[in-house]
Design an enzyme around this catalytic site. Sequence first.
Site, PDB file in Angstrom:
ATOM      1  N   ASP A 255       0.748  -1.196   0.098  1.00 55.99           N
ATOM      2  CA  ASP A 255      -0.022   0.062   0.105  1.00 55.99           C
ATOM      3  C   ASP A 255       1.011   1.311   0.032  1.00 55.99           C
ATOM      4  OD1 ASP A 255      -1.660   2.280   0.442  1.00 55.99           O
ATOM      5  OD2 ASP A 255      -2.907   1.028   2.158  1.00 55.99           O
ATOM      6  N   LYS A 284      -3.640   9.278  -3.271  1.00 53.37           N
ATOM      7  CA  LYS A 284      -3.149  10.506  -2.695  1.00 53.37           C
ATOM      8  C   LYS A 284      -2.620  11.298  -3.841  1.00 53.37           C
ATOM      9  CE  LYS A 284      -3.761   9.934   2.129  1.00 53.37           C
ATOM     10  NZ  LYS A 284      -3.922   8.533   2.652  1.00 53.37           N
TER      11      LYS A 284
HETATM   12  C1  PLP Z   1      -4.813   7.682   2.838  1.00 53.58           C
HETATM   13  C2  PLP Z   1      -4.497   6.371   2.895  1.00 53.58           C
HETATM   14  C3  PLP Z   1      -5.466   5.264   2.506  1.00 53.58           C
HETATM   15  C4  PLP Z   1      -6.917   5.550   1.962  1.00 53.58           C
HETATM   16  O1  PLP Z   1      -6.892   6.274   0.769  1.00 53.58           O
HETATM   17  P1  PLP Z   1      -8.389   7.284   0.822  1.00 53.58           P
HETATM   18  O2  PLP Z   1      -8.073   7.961  -0.416  1.00 53.58           O
HETATM   19  O3  PLP Z   1      -8.659   8.089   1.899  1.00 53.58           O
HETATM   20  O4  PLP Z   1      -9.562   6.391   0.573  1.00 53.58           O
HETATM   21  C5  PLP Z   1      -5.249   3.857   2.320  1.00 53.58           C
HETATM   22  N1  PLP Z   1      -3.860   3.636   2.567  1.00 53.58           N
HETATM   23  C6  PLP Z   1      -2.899   4.522   3.006  1.00 53.58           C
HETATM   24  C7  PLP Z   1      -1.473   4.012   3.374  1.00 53.58           C
HETATM   25  C8  PLP Z   1      -3.235   5.937   3.219  1.00 53.58           C
HETATM   26  O5  PLP Z   1      -2.275   6.813   3.563  1.00 53.58           O
END
Ligand code: PLP
Length: 440
Positions: A255, A284
């Site tokens: 992730d 993001k």
């Molecule tokens: C922000 C984030 C998410 C979720 O993303 P959204 O666009 O807010 O749904 C998932 N994993 C990580 C590591 C994040 O920082």
Amino acid sequence: MNLINRDRASLWHPYAPASPTLPLWEVEEASGVTLRLKDDDGARHEVVDAMSSWWSAIHGYRHPTLDDAARRQLSRFSHVMFGGLTHEPAVELAERLLAMAPADPSHAPLGRVFLADSGSVSVEVALKLAVQYQSAVGRPRRQRILSIRGGYHGDTTGAMSVCDPLDGMHATFAGLLSHNVFAPRPPGAATATPEGIGAWRDAVDGLARIHSDELAAIIVEPVLQGAGGMFVYPSECVRALREIADRHGLLLILDEIATGFGRTGELFAANHAGIVPDILCVGKALTGGYLTLAAMLCNDEIARTVSAGGAGALLHGPTFMANPLACAIANASLGLIGDGGWRHDVRRIGAGLANGLARAAAYDGVADVRTIGAVGVVELERAVDVPALTRAAIRRGVWIRPFRNLVYTMPPYICTDADVATIAEGMLGAIAEMHAEVRA
Ligand SMILES: *Cc1c(COP(=O)(O)O)cnc(C)c1O
């Protein structure tokens, strides 16, 4: 009624009560690294954005290249369905992502992209793909996920089920969330020893072995756990997870929604470890913070296997999948990344933050100060008073959004050295002021 009071009467904010007293600031304008805010009393404040709008606005606001890309796509079409139709922005984006994704000759390259509408949704798609893959290779019982304590993967229920069980509020949603397997958090980068890393690796390997019959995948944020605690850990631990996944027939999902596109000093945090995941999630900063868009990348073998499996398809398809406007802006943002200037900027900002925040280590009530790439973190011994600290920082010309006991910054890459100094001074000044109040 002023805008802030109308908001209070009608809206929810993230992780907030529906409250008539919630402190809020109205954004009247944003450009470059500057937000122009209006407060409750109508007073205006100009602040440097130290948050990049939750780590996404890496090129700052109203960047001419991104604005142009949006305008050009707007004059063609803003959205079309992605079932049975395609368009240039999506194809170009997939090609760009695959070309820049982590690669290493010893592992199958990432070769296929699924465009989703938010980071959480890309995580849902990754989890579903892993389960579908295991089923397609004749292991339908493998439906659980091995996750790491302290992780954060999003707010939808599948993603929540792999977040840290305490932070992720698993008790509140016990009946709603699937029950996954949690490995301990790795040792922190500053204190890790070879023995500590070895012991952690053995513990994770033991868990993977015990549960191998029921595990589909490992999911982890490589090198930097973000919303779970701004926690930095050694890249050796990410390499260990690659080996453990391979040994036990698990897919490795990285992730990189927070860490992707240069934030930690490498293009992807996986590059610190020199490994390739089976599945990669990005989001993001993908559109430079302009629109919501995320992507899940997987290797060709997974794509082929799932497509040839029982369902004959990856079972997901959001309405706004591959939104053309978002894809066009993402292409412009990745074009800016492609210039390579980010590497110098991230190093420069990191050095400025390390230098500017170092003094806090000697403060009363500060537990730790750490930086990685263009990320600076001051960890306090106690939870912060978020509204009071926010106000104290705004008075010093800085926008921050602390959580729990963490006051941190992930500024836009276009920050000048002077902006970085303003951010560091603002953080330290606000922390010092708060602690003075606590002592009084
Ligand atoms: C922000 C984030 C998410 C979720 O993303 P959204 O666009 O807010 O749904 C998932 N994993 C990580 C590591 C994040 O920082």
